[in-house]
Design an enzyme around this catalytic site. Structure first.
Site, PDB file in Angstrom:
ATOM      1  N   LYS A  31       0.815  -1.219   0.000  1.00  0.00           N
ATOM      2  CA  LYS A  31       0.000   0.000   0.000  1.00  0.00           C
ATOM      3  C   LYS A  31       0.843   1.261   0.000  1.00  0.00           C
ATOM      4  O   LYS A  31       0.376   2.329  -0.435  1.00  0.00           O
ATOM      5  CB  LYS A  31      -0.958  -0.003   1.181  1.00  0.00           C
ATOM      6  CG  LYS A  31      -0.307  -0.005   2.556  1.00  0.00           C
ATOM      7  CD  LYS A  31      -1.366  -0.042   3.660  1.00  0.00           C
ATOM      8  CE  LYS A  31      -0.735  -0.041   5.046  1.00  0.00           C
ATOM      9  NZ  LYS A  31      -1.761  -0.090   6.114  1.00  0.00           N
ATOM     10  N   ARG A  58      -8.466  -2.059  17.018  1.00  0.00           N
ATOM     11  CA  ARG A  58      -8.792  -1.645  15.669  1.00  0.00           C
ATOM     12  C   ARG A  58      -9.728  -2.719  15.130  1.00  0.00           C
ATOM     13  O   ARG A  58     -10.761  -2.986  15.722  1.00  0.00           O
ATOM     14  CB  ARG A  58      -7.523  -1.452  14.825  1.00  0.00           C
ATOM     15  CG  ARG A  58      -7.779  -0.514  13.617  1.00  0.00           C
ATOM     16  CD  ARG A  58      -6.529  -0.232  12.804  1.00  0.00           C
ATOM     17  NE  ARG A  58      -6.163  -1.383  11.974  1.00  0.00           N
ATOM     18  CZ  ARG A  58      -5.253  -1.321  11.005  1.00  0.00           C
ATOM     19  NH1 ARG A  58      -4.605  -0.194  10.767  1.00  0.00           N
ATOM     20  NH2 ARG A  58      -4.962  -2.390  10.291  1.00  0.00           N
TER      21      ARG A  58
END
Length: 357
Positions: free
Chosen positions: A34, A129
């Protein structure tokens, strides 16, 4: 003019170093791409290293990877949005999941596309998360195993990315125990226990990684040679795979303190100055780079005599002190970058992306 370079030779050496470590410990690993923001040329550099498994958090990036080679494994590394389910099934070989309703949609879409979609279910181990809570995971897996065209290939966790909760032996043992419970309860084989990321690598060196952890997702350490756990560079890796260069577009001697009534700057901040600096001057330069491209806290001049003065949306001002290096207009200033610096720069469409062979 401003541009970033990727040094192919240094990236290759980092890759070979990590690959040797993982192979010697019977660990499979996937490269988190990414950071490259879907840049085709940079992704091709990765592909040409022989990487067979790519992780990314943007579907458009996975699409680009599949265009380079439709046979490579692609992993979507965040819980899919319901509106993106069709694209996830099309471009991701595997996706990380935490929501049963979304997995049901993935199942329906996989049936439509006449394929089997693989998933890794993420478990919460304290980072808060993404992740299924521990007291729900058995029932969660039970529901998933009943869905058509869904193959559960792994269990995983994410640590350190939100609050900085570090991985340790006890937390990863817990993940391995969850995997063993699932296999025993449902008589299913779970291929991947994906508990590793860049921050987990030091546990390998310390002999603290449980043997059950057999899959890592690694980005930052590959690209920046960083020991993320201790926030230091690895001695045997290159931390300068990427370098940023920006051209000086103005240079001259100017006062250290602004003149006139002071208001807020472009970021909405009130800047204060030391009255003792009134009347003093230094050599300042303006660079063809700004806040639109990167935040100055994520880049560091290679020349240690240079300091930042301030920035606007498209220009960055630096202090050259007495300019002992004799910089001139048109010269390039070189910068080191941290992970967020590289990410912001590559994501900026205004910065040229170059490859250094």
């Amino acid at each position: 003019m401003a541009f970033i370079t990727l040094d192919v030779d240094k990236l290759k050496k980092n890759f070979n170093y990590l690959n040797k470590i993982f192979k010697s410990n019977d660990i499979q690993w996937s490269v988190v791409s990414k950071l490259l923001c879907g840049n085709r040329d940079y992704l091709k550099v990765l592909h040409d290293l022989g990487i067979k498994s790519f992780c990314d958090s943007r579907i458009s990036n996975l699409k680009m990877i599949k265009q380079l080679n439709p046979d490579v494994e692609t992993i979507y590394i965040k819980p899919p949005a319901k509106r993106a389910v069709a694209s996830v099934v099309k471009y991701a070989s595997i996706s990380l999941n935490t929501e049963i309703d979304t997995i049901r949609l993935l199942s329906e879409e996989a049936v439509k596309q006449k394929t089997v979609h693989k998933i890794i279910i993420m478990i919460e181990l304290g980072e808060l998360r993404e992740g299924v809570m521990g007291d729900h995971f058995m029932n969660f897996y039970k529901q998933v195993f009943q869905l058509k065209n869904i193959e559960v290939v792994g269990i995983g966790t994410n640590l350190s990315c939100l609050y900085g909760v570090l991985p340790n032996h006890d937390k990863l043992i817990q993940l391995c125990l969850y995997e063993q419970l699932i296999e025993a309860r449902f008589n299913k084989h779970i291929q991947f226990v994906s508990g590793g990321s860049s921050v987990t690598i030091p546990l390998i060196f310390q002999k603290l990684l449980p043997k059950g952890i057999n899959h890592f997702r690694v980005g930052e350490t590959l690209f920046l040679g960083t020991d993320v756990y201790n926030n230091t560079p690895y001695k045997k890796m290159h931390s300068d795979v990427f370098r940023l260069y920006s051209e000086i577009i103005e240079l001259g001697e100017k006062p250290l303190v602004p003149m006139g009534e002071m208001g807020l700057n472009v970021e909405g901040h009130e800047v204060e100055f030391d009255d003792k600096q009134i009347g003093q001057t230094s050599i300042r330069a303006i660079l063809d780079l700004g806040l639109l491209d990167v935040d100055e806290e994520h880049i560091t001049p290679v020349d240690e005599q240079i300091s930042f003065v301030g920035a606007s949306s498209d220009m960055l001002v630096i202090d050259l002190k007495e300019n002992t290096q004799n910089y001139k207009v048109g010269d390039l200033v070189e910068f080191k970058m941290d992970y967020m610096g590289v990410l912001r720069i590559i994501n900026s469409k205004y910065i040229d992306k170059r490859i250094k062979q």
